[in-house]
Design an enzyme around this catalytic site. Structure first.
Site, PDB file in Angstrom:
ATOM      1  N   GLU A  41     -24.492 -49.847  25.034  1.00 15.13           N
ATOM      2  CA  GLU A  41     -24.276 -50.457  26.661  1.00 15.13           C
ATOM      3  C   GLU A  41     -25.375 -49.202  27.015  1.00 15.13           C
ATOM      4  O   GLU A  41     -24.850 -47.998  27.137  1.00 15.13           O
ATOM      5  CB  GLU A  41     -23.038 -50.309  27.109  1.00 15.13           C
ATOM      6  CG  GLU A  41     -22.982 -50.282  28.432  1.00 15.13           C
ATOM      7  CD  GLU A  41     -21.648 -50.083  29.096  1.00 15.13           C
ATOM      8  OE1 GLU A  41     -20.523 -50.216  28.568  1.00 15.13           O
ATOM      9  OE2 GLU A  41     -21.555 -49.464  30.342  1.00 15.13           O
ATOM     10  N   ARG A  45     -28.125 -45.248  34.662  1.00 14.62           N
ATOM     11  CA  ARG A  45     -27.881 -44.099  35.552  1.00 14.62           C
ATOM     12  C   ARG A  45     -28.959 -43.296  35.403  1.00 14.62           C
ATOM     13  O   ARG A  45     -29.049 -42.396  36.097  1.00 14.62           O
ATOM     14  CB  ARG A  45     -26.937 -43.288  34.712  1.00 14.62           C
ATOM     15  CG  ARG A  45     -25.310 -44.045  35.036  1.00 14.62           C
ATOM     16  CD  ARG A  45     -24.338 -43.226  34.263  1.00 14.62           C
ATOM     17  NE  ARG A  45     -23.330 -44.055  34.234  1.00 14.62           N
ATOM     18  CZ  ARG A  45     -21.996 -43.726  33.470  1.00 14.62           C
ATOM     19  NH1 ARG A  45     -21.901 -42.449  33.135  1.00 14.62           N
ATOM     20  NH2 ARG A  45     -21.208 -44.761  33.304  1.00 14.62           N
ATOM     21  N   THR A  69     -23.583 -49.759  33.991  1.00 10.79           N
ATOM     22  CA  THR A  69     -23.742 -49.108  35.467  1.00 10.79           C
ATOM     23  C   THR A  69     -24.598 -49.835  36.175  1.00 10.79           C
ATOM     24  O   THR A  69     -25.416 -49.376  37.142  1.00 10.79           O
ATOM     25  CB  THR A  69     -23.973 -47.661  35.367  1.00 10.79           C
ATOM     26  OG1 THR A  69     -23.440 -47.172  34.131  1.00 10.79           O
ATOM     27  CG2 THR A  69     -23.684 -47.029  36.532  1.00 10.79           C
ATOM     28  N   LYS A 129     -13.917 -54.994  32.192  1.00 11.30           N
ATOM     29  CA  LYS A 129     -13.867 -53.758  31.913  1.00 11.30           C
ATOM     30  C   LYS A 129     -12.698 -53.088  32.554  1.00 11.30           C
ATOM     31  O   LYS A 129     -11.990 -53.736  33.557  1.00 11.30           O
ATOM     32  CB  LYS A 129     -15.238 -53.082  32.100  1.00 11.30           C
ATOM     33  CG  LYS A 129     -15.182 -51.585  32.279  1.00 11.30           C
ATOM     34  CD  LYS A 129     -16.615 -51.042  32.304  1.00 11.30           C
ATOM     35  CE  LYS A 129     -16.724 -49.472  32.790  1.00 11.30           C
ATOM     36  NZ  LYS A 129     -17.919 -48.976  32.331  1.00 11.30           N
TER      37      LYS A 129
HETATM   38  C1  3PG Z   1     -18.607 -45.430  31.337  1.00  9.61           C
HETATM   39  O1  3PG Z   1     -19.808 -44.995  31.607  1.00  9.61           O
HETATM   40  O2  3PG Z   1     -17.918 -46.522  31.214  1.00  9.61           O
HETATM   41  C2  3PG Z   1     -17.592 -43.961  31.178  1.00  9.61           C
HETATM   42  O3  3PG Z   1     -18.170 -43.154  31.818  1.00  9.61           O
HETATM   43  C3  3PG Z   1     -17.839 -43.585  29.594  1.00  9.61           C
HETATM   44  O4  3PG Z   1     -16.642 -42.879  29.603  1.00  9.61           O
HETATM   45  P1  3PG Z   1     -16.693 -41.660  28.724  1.00  9.61           P
HETATM   46  O5  3PG Z   1     -17.661 -40.865  28.764  1.00  9.61           O
HETATM   47  O6  3PG Z   1     -15.417 -40.955  28.956  1.00  9.61           O
HETATM   48  O7  3PG Z   1     -16.516 -42.355  27.389  1.00  9.61           O
END
Ligand code: 3PG
Length: 212
Positions: A41, A45, A69, A129
């Protein structure tokens, strides 16, 4: 059930990636594939997200590359044009979710309370999610939320790592777990793709142990 979402379930873990430089996309994808997890994924960002998705989709057509995101329908279009096979969003924005549903683009929108789940259901989505998983209450909280929504499956993300992913995966309402622990930004920046491969293989092993 959608084929792409089925594949996410089969894999069990979705690596959540932040790529600053699209040139890292190919070695990263290679490390994930060699580690046994042909999935990523790529989060919107950074400005490199669409180029990174395109590089992965062009070079590894069998890899399950998605966009994370995703906050707007414009980003959905950009992600899909680049080759994204699924969309992930941190929250449940009905406009974005409906747009994807109408176009038959798999989307797992972020939820973290019953109202979010119902909003997703209203849009026609029942694999969601759950974000941010650990800060929001972790597995105990997901179990409490899941009880009334018998047909909803969750993809927890946020604070999941090699130490706690087993517990999540063992619960039958967890579709897959998302996380960045095997693809941390510092490893990507340092070009340590061997370590990424190693952590990925370890994650795959955990899925096998839990799910058989
Ligand atoms: C995301 O991008 O969905 C989460 O911030 C990923 O979370 P993590 O870095 O704690 O695994």
């Amino acid at each position: 059930m959608n084929e792409v979402l089925n594949k996410l379930h089969e894999l069990g873990i979705v690596p959540v990636v932040v790529i600053d430089d699209a040139k890292d996309a190919i070695p990263l994808a290679k490390a994930l594939i060699e580690g046994g997890l042909p999935c990523a994924e790529v989060t919107f960002r950074t400005a490199a997200a669409a180029d990174a998705i395109k590089a992965i989709a062009d070079n590894f057509p069998d890899m399950l590359v998605g966009a994370g995101t995703v906050l707007t329908t414009e980003q959905v279009d950009k992600a899909v044009a680049a080759g994204a096979k699924f969309i992930v969003s941190p929250g449940t924005n009905p406009k974005v979710v409906k747009y994807c549903v109408e176009k038959n683009i798999p989307i797992t929108p972020g939820t973290c309370n019953p109202s979010d789940v119902e909003q997703a259901l209203e849009c026609g989505v029942n694999i969601v999610k759950f974000f941010p998983a650990e800060p929001a209450g972790g597995l105990k909280y997901i179990k409490a939320i899941a009880a009334p929504y018998v047909d909803v499956k969750f993809m927890p993300t946020g604070g999941i790592n090699a130490n706690n992913v087993r517990d999540y995966l063992a619960y039958n309402k967890i579709w897959a777990c998302g996380g960045s622990w095997m693809v941390k930004g510092d490893l990507i920046k340092a070009g340590d793709f061997e370590k990424i491969k190693e952590l990925t293989a370890e994650a795959v092993q955990i899925v096998k142990e839990v799910r058989g």
